[in-house]
Design an enzyme around this catalytic site. Structure first.
Site, PDB file in Angstrom:
ATOM      1  N   LYS A  66       0.839  -1.203   0.000  1.00 15.97           N
ATOM      2  CA  LYS A  66       0.000   0.000   0.000  1.00 15.97           C
ATOM      3  C   LYS A  66       0.878   1.259   0.000  1.00 15.97           C
ATOM      4  O   LYS A  66       0.591   2.221  -0.711  1.00 15.97           O
ATOM      5  CB  LYS A  66      -0.953  -0.024   1.207  1.00 15.97           C
ATOM      6  CG  LYS A  66      -2.020  -1.113   1.058  1.00 15.97           C
ATOM      7  CD  LYS A  66      -2.809  -1.370   2.325  1.00 15.97           C
ATOM      8  CE  LYS A  66      -3.739  -2.559   2.143  1.00 15.97           C
ATOM      9  NZ  LYS A  66      -4.471  -2.930   3.379  1.00 15.97           N
ATOM     10  N   GLN A 110      -4.342  -1.785   9.665  1.00 18.53           N
ATOM     11  CA  GLN A 110      -4.222  -3.097   9.029  1.00 18.53           C
ATOM     12  C   GLN A 110      -4.725  -4.195   9.975  1.00 18.53           C
ATOM     13  O   GLN A 110      -4.302  -4.282  11.111  1.00 18.53           O
ATOM     14  CB  GLN A 110      -2.749  -3.347   8.641  1.00 18.53           C
ATOM     15  CG  GLN A 110      -2.521  -4.627   7.848  1.00 18.53           C
ATOM     16  CD  GLN A 110      -3.219  -4.619   6.490  1.00 18.53           C
ATOM     17  OE1 GLN A 110      -3.151  -3.648   5.752  1.00 18.53           O
ATOM     18  NE2 GLN A 110      -3.912  -5.701   6.172  1.00 18.53           N
ATOM     19  N   ASP A 133     -10.887   2.846   4.332  1.00 14.30           N
ATOM     20  CA  ASP A 133     -11.250   1.441   4.107  1.00 14.30           C
ATOM     21  C   ASP A 133     -12.768   1.247   4.085  1.00 14.30           C
ATOM     22  O   ASP A 133     -13.259   0.194   3.687  1.00 14.30           O
ATOM     23  CB  ASP A 133     -10.668   0.551   5.224  1.00 14.30           C
ATOM     24  CG  ASP A 133      -9.258   0.070   4.887  1.00 14.30           C
ATOM     25  OD1 ASP A 133      -8.966  -0.124   3.693  1.00 14.30           O
ATOM     26  OD2 ASP A 133      -8.459  -0.115   5.823  1.00 14.30           O
TER      27      ASP A 133
END
Ligand code: NDP
Length: 319
Positions: A66, A110, A133
């Site tokens: 990412k 994460q 997200d």
């Protein structure tokens, strides 16, 4: 070749592979152009903060990918890597700080978090306007209501993959296997918003294959290597394989990969594992019209959509 033709040539046919590379590159290029047009000065460009807790090697790779994608498109990034011993309150404190820093546009935490830290409670501490997200309840609710929001990156990427390959969603009989918060549920909502007829399956679905083989479009996100075999798939169907599973046994690789088995066994020897999706690739190839490969399919799009969501967050936050 028409789907009907594909259905009759079961031994010689191969499903068309829907690779994620070209489309994810296109999306990243579009994001890079938008950033250059909107923010000329490097120090004004959108900024993503990635938070990782613990030493899970897969998480480390995902975060690195990412961050690398951020560099490619011109997004600034920060990587906060915290030890396994981090407490929930320390993590909340860091997120609070990132929420309050005006120059941070997007925050990603994460998953998975170490045992003992309640992931859902941590997600709730994110500023919904920085939740790139799309996991915060506010954004989940907005998606459920069909309102503009941050759409979770994997299902959003799948919609891009379908539309940019001109695969019709409207009116299609679709089946989503898996009902997780990050893939299955938002996927079903997005497909419904795109006018598909959607059936959702999960671990309690009875006679799964009798349901999946009705679908013209089958999306599978269950985390079970190669579970979806030939008899689960309608002839000519489009099969989207979200699963990312590591396998290290050569006998399983031989069964799953058909012509590709030698190369995969080489990978296992070199790296200790190879990746396989939830769909049995060799069997799916004999019946599906199209399928996404693993790796090289949906995963690439997930990262590209994160870049797009980060730019969207910056645009919205800065008016
Ligand atoms: P979860 O474990 O959160 O959810 C799995 C879902 O699959 C659950 O709804 C579960 O049902 C269902 N399920 C499990 N076993 C079966 C079965 N035998 N038959 C039918 N349904 C079943 O997984 P995720 O959604 O997070 O991830 C799924 C897969 O996708 C994983 O391999 C993951 O690594 C991968 N992934 C890939 C991404 C990418 O970018 N390519 C991104 C995210 C995930 P129930 O609800 O009843 O328990």
């Amino acid at each position: 070749m028409a789907p009907e033709e594909k259905s009759t040539a079961q031994t010689s046919q191969r499903a068309e592979l829907l690779e994620g590379t070209r489309i994810s590159d296109d999306i990243k290029r579009e994001v890079a152009t938008e950033i250059e047009e909107l923010w000329r000065k490097p120090e004004q460009r959108p900024c993503l903060a990635a938070v990782r807790v613990g030493d899970d090697p897969a998480s480390e790779v995902y975060v690195k990918n990412k961050i690398r994608a951020c560099e490619e498109v011109g997004i600034r990034s920060e990587h906060h890597s915290l030890p396994c011993s981090t407490t929930a309150s320390e993590l909340r404190e860091l997120i609070g700080l990132l929420n309050s820093r005006d120059e941070i546009d997007g925050i990603l935490v994460q998953m998975p978090l170490p045992e003992g830290i309640d992931e859902a409670a941590i997600i709730e501490t994110l500023d919904p306007e920085k939740d790139v997200d799309g996991f915060h309840p506010v954004n989940v609710g907005r998606l459920a209501l069909g309102r503009p929001t941050f759409v979770p990156c994997t299902p959003a990427g799948i919609i891009e993959l379908l539309t940019r390959n001109e695969i019709s969603i409207r009116g299609a009989k679709t089946c989503v296997v898996g009902r997780s918060q990050i893939v299955g549920r938002p996927m079903a909502q997005l497909l419904t918003q795109h006018d598909a007829t959607v059936t959702v399956c999960h671990s309690r679905t009875q006679d799964l294959k009798s349901v999946t083989r009705q679908a013209d479009l089958l999306v599978v996100a269950i985390g079970r290597p190669g579970l979806i075999r030939r008899d689960y798939i309608k002839s000519g169907a489009t099969v989207i394989d979200v699963g990312m599973n590591k396998i290290s046994e050569e006998s399983i690789a031989r069964d799953l990969f058909g012509d590709d088995a030698a190369r995969r066994m080489e990978t296992i020897k070199r790296r200790g594992y190879t990746l396989v999706g939830d769909v049995h690739p060799a069997e799916a190839d004999t019946v599906a019209g199209r399928r996404t490969p693993v790796p090289g399919g949906v995963g690439l799009l997930t990262v590209a959509m994160l870049m797009r969501n980060t730019v969207k967050a910056a645009r919205l936050r800065r008016g």
